[in-house]
Design a protein around this motif. Structure first.
Motif, PDB file in Angstrom:
ATOM      1  N   CYS A 159      -5.513   8.993   2.830  1.00  0.00           N
ATOM      2  CA  CYS A 159      -4.832   7.453   2.731  1.00  0.00           C
ATOM      3  C   CYS A 159      -4.006   6.596   3.162  1.00  0.00           C
ATOM      4  O   CYS A 159      -3.494   6.317   3.908  1.00  0.00           O
ATOM      5  CB  CYS A 159      -4.976   7.018   1.041  1.00  0.00           C
ATOM      6  N   TYR A 190       2.234   2.601  -3.689  1.00  0.00           N
ATOM      7  CA  TYR A 190       1.461   2.923  -4.210  1.00  0.00           C
ATOM      8  C   TYR A 190       1.395   4.450  -3.742  1.00  0.00           C
ATOM      9  O   TYR A 190       1.305   5.245  -4.779  1.00  0.00           O
ATOM     10  CB  TYR A 190       0.262   2.113  -4.416  1.00  0.00           C
ATOM     11  N   ILE A 191       0.805   4.660  -2.795  1.00  0.00           N
ATOM     12  CA  ILE A 191       1.219   5.824  -1.533  1.00  0.00           C
ATOM     13  C   ILE A 191       2.388   6.795  -2.184  1.00  0.00           C
ATOM     14  O   ILE A 191       1.958   8.437  -2.876  1.00  0.00           O
ATOM     15  CB  ILE A 191       0.304   6.083   0.190  1.00  0.00           C
ATOM     16  N   VAL A 199      -1.244  -5.123  -1.152  1.00  0.00           N
ATOM     17  CA  VAL A 199      -1.798  -4.939  -1.918  1.00  0.00           C
ATOM     18  C   VAL A 199      -3.321  -5.705  -1.313  1.00  0.00           C
ATOM     19  O   VAL A 199      -4.465  -5.021  -1.234  1.00  0.00           O
ATOM     20  CB  VAL A 199      -2.080  -4.404  -2.998  1.00  0.00           C
ATOM     21  N   SER A 202      -3.452   4.442   6.508  1.00  0.00           N
ATOM     22  CA  SER A 202      -2.708   3.409   6.668  1.00  0.00           C
ATOM     23  C   SER A 202      -1.763   3.253   7.987  1.00  0.00           C
ATOM     24  O   SER A 202      -1.036   2.293   7.868  1.00  0.00           O
ATOM     25  CB  SER A 202      -1.792   3.205   5.601  1.00  0.00           C
ATOM     26  N   VAL A 254       1.065  -1.290   0.180  1.00  0.00           N
ATOM     27  CA  VAL A 254       0.059  -0.404  -0.429  1.00  0.00           C
ATOM     28  C   VAL A 254       1.014   1.240   0.004  1.00  0.00           C
ATOM     29  O   VAL A 254       0.898   2.162  -1.025  1.00  0.00           O
ATOM     30  CB  VAL A 254      -0.590   0.118   1.165  1.00  0.00           C
ATOM     31  N   PRO A 293      -5.659   0.879  -3.390  1.00  0.00           N
ATOM     32  CA  PRO A 293      -3.951   2.062  -4.265  1.00  0.00           C
ATOM     33  C   PRO A 293      -3.717   2.060  -5.655  1.00  0.00           C
ATOM     34  O   PRO A 293      -3.407   2.257  -6.024  1.00  0.00           O
ATOM     35  CB  PRO A 293      -3.215   1.060  -3.273  1.00  0.00           C
TER      36      PRO A 293
END
Length: 206
Positions: free
Chosen positions: A156, A22-23, A170, A160, A19, A182
């Motif tokens: 997000c 991706y962020i 993910v 998280s 996750v 994500p």
């Protein structure tokens, strides 16, 4: 006016697994794009002559290694409060506005996220419903303003971080009922001249 964008994935890009990956990738691309836009506005050369992708890879490594941190939402909230009263999604004007939850309440299972609302015209709010924000953009082949994307990514990220999702794959995070997807975050961004910083401001804002 909405930015029309085909959400095809870039080729030969680093693999993203968690996750946090991706962020950090989307946030890095956003930050690099914003920096170049600001320099261009001032008539200065780009600080990243080798392109956004290479610069974003370097910046992402700094986020992953904790040399850089994602800032809190206070500044973003102040900018949204000071901006013009328009729909945050596409700048639509309306005689009446709704408050749209960026992460839908129905996916939070009673949990609360601060600063999770943005002004939305009724049409956009009804169109989106409880859909994932970036999934909604993908479905409509539109691209969010950088101001909205930055705020969403921060929400997000902090969610998280607080709930232990950043280092989860993910796939495993989805099993844990992560309230956003994500894999819907943008990995490829439109050309700089097409990007909008914030529909609530006519000119660039820091």
């Amino acid at each position: 006016m909405a930015i029309c964008w085909q959400w095809d994935e870039p080729k030969r890009q680093r693999k993203l697994h968690t996750v946090g990956d991706y962020i950090f990738w989307s946030y890095s691309m956003l930050s690099v794009s914003r920096e170049i836009m600001e320099r261009t506005r001032k008539g200065e050369p780009s600080p990243h002559p080798n392109g956004r992708t290479k610069a974003a890879n370097i910046l992402m490594s700094h986020f992953q290694g904790s040399q850089k941190k994602i800032r809190d939402l206070d500044r973003d909230d102040r900018l949204s409060q000071d901006g013009a009263h328009v729909c945050a999604h596409f700048g639509c004007l309306s005689s009446k506005y709704h408050w749209d939850h960026m992460v839908p309440r129905s996916k939070l299972y009673g949990l609360y996220i601060p600063l999770n609302q943005v002004r939305s015209c009724p049409r956009c709010n009804i169109s989106r419903g409880a859909k994932d924000l970036m999934g909604w953009h993908r479905e409509n082949q539109t691209f969010p303003s950088l101001g909205i994307l930055r705020r969403y990514l921060k929400i997000c990220y902090y969610y998280s971080q607080q709930h232990g999702y950043l280092d989860l794959s993910v796939e495993n995070a989805a099993l844990e009922r992560l309230p956003f997807e994500p894999r819907n975050f943008p990995r490829k961004f439109p050309p700089l001249e097409q990007l909008v910083w914030d529909y609530a401001y006519k000119g660039p804002q820091a």
